[in-house]
Motif scaffolding. Structure first.
Motif, PDB file in Angstrom:
ATOM      1  N   SER A  57       0.813  -1.219   0.000  1.00 21.33           N
ATOM      2  CA  SER A  57       0.000   0.000   0.000  1.00 21.33           C
ATOM      3  C   SER A  57       0.844   1.266   0.000  1.00 21.33           C
ATOM      4  CB  SER A  57      -0.924   0.012   1.231  1.00 21.33           C
ATOM      5  OG  SER A  57      -0.163  -0.087   2.425  1.00 21.33           O
ATOM      6  N   GLY A  58       2.138   1.129   0.127  1.00 21.32           N
ATOM      7  CA  GLY A  58       3.025   2.285   0.140  1.00 21.32           C
ATOM      8  C   GLY A  58       4.297   1.976  -0.617  1.00 21.32           C
ATOM      9  N   ASP A  59       5.249   2.893  -0.543  1.00 24.20           N
ATOM     10  CA  ASP A  59       6.494   2.723  -1.286  1.00 24.20           C
ATOM     11  C   ASP A  59       7.438   1.773  -0.564  1.00 24.20           C
ATOM     12  OD1 ASP A  59       5.707   4.406  -3.295  1.00 24.20           O
ATOM     13  OD2 ASP A  59       6.608   6.190  -2.375  1.00 24.20           O
ATOM     14  N   LEU A  60       7.952   0.810  -1.309  1.00 24.62           N
ATOM     15  CA  LEU A  60       9.035  -0.051  -0.844  1.00 24.62           C
ATOM     16  C   LEU A  60      10.256   0.248  -1.699  1.00 24.62           C
ATOM     17  CD1 LEU A  60       7.327  -3.520  -0.263  1.00 24.62           C
ATOM     18  CD2 LEU A  60       8.633  -2.245   1.425  1.00 24.62           C
ATOM     19  N   HIS A  61      11.376   0.539  -1.077  1.00 35.54           N
ATOM     20  CA  HIS A  61      12.569   0.939  -1.809  1.00 35.54           C
ATOM     21  C   HIS A  61      13.723   0.003  -1.462  1.00 35.54           C
ATOM     22  CE1 HIS A  61      10.627   4.717  -2.945  1.00 35.54           C
ATOM     23  NE2 HIS A  61      10.248   4.828  -1.684  1.00 35.54           N
ATOM     24  N   VAL A  62      14.358  -0.564  -2.464  1.00 34.21           N
ATOM     25  CA  VAL A  62      15.556  -1.376  -2.234  1.00 34.21           C
ATOM     26  C   VAL A  62      16.627  -0.484  -1.611  1.00 34.21           C
ATOM     27  CG1 VAL A  62      17.416  -2.664  -3.341  1.00 34.21           C
ATOM     28  CG2 VAL A  62      15.055  -2.989  -4.094  1.00 34.21           C
ATOM     29  N   GLY A  63      17.191  -0.945  -0.498  1.00 34.92           N
ATOM     30  CA  GLY A  63      18.213  -0.180   0.209  1.00 34.92           C
ATOM     31  C   GLY A  63      17.694   0.578   1.401  1.00 34.92           C
ATOM     32  N   ALA A  64      16.363   0.817   1.476  1.00 34.56           N
ATOM     33  CA  ALA A  64      15.777   1.465   2.642  1.00 34.56           C
ATOM     34  C   ALA A  64      15.576   0.441   3.761  1.00 34.56           C
ATOM     35  CB  ALA A  64      14.455   2.123   2.272  1.00 34.56           C
ATOM     36  N   THR A  65      15.307   0.939   4.964  1.00 37.97           N
ATOM     37  CA  THR A  65      15.212   0.052   6.131  1.00 37.97           C
ATOM     38  C   THR A  65      13.772  -0.056   6.608  1.00 37.97           C
ATOM     39  OG1 THR A  65      15.789   1.932   7.579  1.00 37.97           O
ATOM     40  CG2 THR A  65      17.570   0.469   6.882  1.00 37.97           C
ATOM     41  N   TYR A  66      13.437  -1.282   7.070  1.00 37.35           N
ATOM     42  CA  TYR A  66      12.075  -1.591   7.484  1.00 37.35           C
ATOM     43  C   TYR A  66      12.101  -2.534   8.681  1.00 37.35           C
ATOM     44  CZ  TYR A  66      11.019   0.235   2.850  1.00 37.35           C
ATOM     45  OH  TYR A  66      10.937   1.044   1.751  1.00 37.35           O
ATOM     46  N   SER A  67      10.973  -2.552   9.412  1.00 38.96           N
ATOM     47  CA  SER A  67      10.768  -3.564  10.441  1.00 38.96           C
ATOM     48  C   SER A  67       9.478  -4.302  10.129  1.00 38.96           C
ATOM     49  CB  SER A  67      10.701  -2.938  11.841  1.00 38.96           C
ATOM     50  OG  SER A  67       9.572  -2.090  11.953  1.00 38.96           O
ATOM     51  N   CYS A  68       9.306  -5.444  10.734  1.00 36.64           N
ATOM     52  CA  CYS A  68       8.167  -6.313  10.412  1.00 36.64           C
ATOM     53  C   CYS A  68       7.567  -6.864  11.694  1.00 36.64           C
ATOM     54  CB  CYS A  68       8.627  -7.455   9.512  1.00 36.64           C
ATOM     55  SG  CYS A  68       7.430  -8.782   9.306  1.00 36.64           S
ATOM     56  N   THR A  69       6.252  -6.805  11.809  1.00 36.38           N
ATOM     57  CA  THR A  69       5.538  -7.533  12.849  1.00 36.38           C
ATOM     58  C   THR A  69       4.726  -8.627  12.175  1.00 36.38           C
ATOM     59  OG1 THR A  69       3.593  -6.087  12.790  1.00 36.38           O
ATOM     60  CG2 THR A  69       5.387  -5.468  14.294  1.00 36.38           C
ATOM     61  N   ALA A  70       4.579  -9.748  12.862  1.00 38.94           N
ATOM     62  CA  ALA A  70       3.898 -10.886  12.242  1.00 38.94           C
ATOM     63  C   ALA A  70       3.460 -11.871  13.306  1.00 38.94           C
ATOM     64  CB  ALA A  70       4.830 -11.576  11.237  1.00 38.94           C
ATOM     65  N   LEU A  71       2.653 -12.821  12.866  1.00 39.49           N
ATOM     66  CA  LEU A  71       2.251 -13.950  13.711  1.00 39.49           C
ATOM     67  C   LEU A  71       3.201 -15.096  13.427  1.00 39.49           C
ATOM     68  CD1 LEU A  71      -0.005 -14.852  15.718  1.00 39.49           C
ATOM     69  CD2 LEU A  71      -1.173 -15.851  13.743  1.00 39.49           C
ATOM     70  N   SER A  72       3.879 -15.568  14.471  1.00 37.05           N
ATOM     71  CA  SER A  72       4.842 -16.650  14.318  1.00 37.05           C
ATOM     72  C   SER A  72       4.124 -17.987  14.282  1.00 37.05           C
ATOM     73  CB  SER A  72       5.841 -16.629  15.477  1.00 37.05           C
ATOM     74  OG  SER A  72       6.637 -17.792  15.467  1.00 37.05           O
ATOM     75  N   GLY A  73       4.447 -18.817  13.274  1.00 44.22           N
ATOM     76  CA  GLY A  73       3.826 -20.127  13.174  1.00 44.22           C
ATOM     77  C   GLY A  73       4.236 -21.072  14.286  1.00 44.22           C
ATOM     78  N   GLY A  74       5.441 -20.856  14.843  1.00 46.46           N
ATOM     79  CA  GLY A  74       5.921 -21.743  15.899  1.00 46.46           C
ATOM     80  C   GLY A  74       5.255 -21.518  17.233  1.00 46.46           C
ATOM     81  N   SER A  75       5.139 -20.250  17.649  1.00 42.52           N
ATOM     82  CA  SER A  75       4.579 -19.935  18.969  1.00 42.52           C
ATOM     83  C   SER A  75       3.168 -19.391  18.901  1.00 42.52           C
ATOM     84  CB  SER A  75       5.478 -18.905  19.668  1.00 42.52           C
ATOM     85  OG  SER A  75       5.537 -17.697  18.906  1.00 42.52           O
ATOM     86  N   ASN A  76       2.676 -19.093  17.679  1.00 40.67           N
ATOM     87  CA  ASN A  76       1.342 -18.520  17.474  1.00 40.67           C
ATOM     88  C   ASN A  76       1.177 -17.211  18.241  1.00 40.67           C
ATOM     89  OD1 ASN A  76      -1.091 -18.733  16.042  1.00 40.67           O
ATOM     90  ND2 ASN A  76      -2.175 -19.434  17.881  1.00 40.67           N
ATOM     91  N   SER A  77       2.251 -16.430  18.329  1.00 39.93           N
ATOM     92  CA  SER A  77       2.209 -15.158  19.030  1.00 39.93           C
ATOM     93  C   SER A  77       2.786 -14.075  18.130  1.00 39.93           C
ATOM     94  CB  SER A  77       3.006 -15.233  20.336  1.00 39.93           C
ATOM     95  OG  SER A  77       4.366 -15.565  20.068  1.00 39.93           O
ATOM     96  N   ARG A  78       2.472 -12.820  18.442  1.00 37.56           N
ATOM     97  CA  ARG A  78       2.995 -11.704  17.668  1.00 37.56           C
ATOM     98  C   ARG A  78       4.477 -11.505  17.961  1.00 37.56           C
ATOM     99  NH1 ARG A  78       0.031 -10.471  13.444  1.00 37.56           N
ATOM    100  NH2 ARG A  78       1.147  -8.483  13.339  1.00 37.56           N
ATOM    101  N   MET A  79       5.229 -11.191  16.937  1.00 39.29           N
ATOM    102  CA  MET A  79       6.661 -10.963  17.083  1.00 39.29           C
ATOM    103  C   MET A  79       7.074  -9.804  16.190  1.00 39.29           C
ATOM    104  SD  MET A  79       8.582 -13.719  14.635  1.00 39.29           S
ATOM    105  CE  MET A  79       9.909 -12.529  14.442  1.00 39.29           C
ATOM    106  N   THR A  80       8.243  -9.239  16.496  1.00 41.58           N
ATOM    107  CA  THR A  80       8.825  -8.175  15.692  1.00 41.58           C
ATOM    108  C   THR A  80      10.223  -8.604  15.258  1.00 41.58           C
ATOM    109  OG1 THR A  80       7.611  -6.476  16.928  1.00 41.58           O
ATOM    110  CG2 THR A  80       9.511  -5.752  15.630  1.00 41.58           C
TER     111      THR A  80
END
Length: 216
Positions: A57-80
């Motif tokens: 939904s926004g700009d993704l640029h090669v070389g720029a920095t990002y962080s990610c939050t997600a649901l982990s399949g192993g623990s079924n909990s939110r992680m960063t």
């Protein structure tokens, strides 16, 4: 030689990462599934992320920095995840960072589509280690530590490293993992030229031994 931890991710949100800036940000991509790898090798830690089927939904640029939050399949909990460089965009979005343990300010991107940490650049034979002898000062002993191996470079790392990989190695007792200031000589199979590398550190002292030094 390498330790790797893999997590399967879902419900992913990717945010711009601005280190040291208190700035509100919105997600630039959401959804899809991903694979997050964390590992360490020769004093380097690395993290990579591959995201499939995300809605951007926004700009993704090669070389720029990002962080990610997600649901982990192993623990079924939110992680960063660790913050990451974007390394490619397209059907799959990839991210990666390598960092040096002893220098927290030393970071570099991890290139996408890495199938092995090491690049085998020149086949070697007659591999010999040189080390100080127990006799008169300045005398040198040598020991044949392998009949075959490779001149290698690392695909990731900050700084990058080069060295010698020895197949079916027979090492002197002093060559344990972590020992340094090692000198190794060998011959190129292709050209029959002799090469010598000094200031090597022993990364692996197993049947397949690995000796590396920083690329200056």
């Amino acid at each position: 030689m390498m330790t790797v931890q893999v997590e399967e991710l879902s419900e992913i949100s990717i945010f711009p990462y601005y280190q040291g800036l208190a700035l509100e940000v919105d997600a630039v991509a959401r959804g899809g599934v991903g694979r997050y790898e964390s590992g360490h090798f020769a004093g380097q830690a690395y993290h990579t992320l591959v995201v499939d089927r995300a809605e951007v939904s926004g700009d993704l640029h090669v070389g720029a920095t990002y962080s990610c939050t997600a649901l982990s399949g192993g623990s079924n909990s939110r992680m960063t995840t660790h913050w990451l460089f974007c390394t490619s965009v397209g059907d799959a979005i990839t991210f990666g960072i390598s960092r040096h343990w002893s220098d927290p300010k030393c970071f570099s991107p991890v290139l996408p589509q890495i199938d092995s940490v090491l690049v085998q650049v020149e086949e070697l034979t007659d591999i010999v280690a040189l080390f100080p002898a127990s006799g008169p000062e300045g005398s040198v002993s040598q020991a044949r530590i392998g009949a075959s191996g490779w001149l290698v470079m690392t695909r990731l790392g900050c700084p990058s490293m080069m060295g010698i990989l020895v197949s079916d190695a027979v090492l002197p007792m002093a060559f344990c993992e972590g020992s340094d200031d090692i000198v190794i000589a060998a011959r190129s199979v292709r050209t029959m030229q002799s090469i010598t590398l000094d200031s090597l550190s022993c990364v692996s002292a197993k049947d397949t031994a690995l000796f590396l030094r920083q690329v200056q």
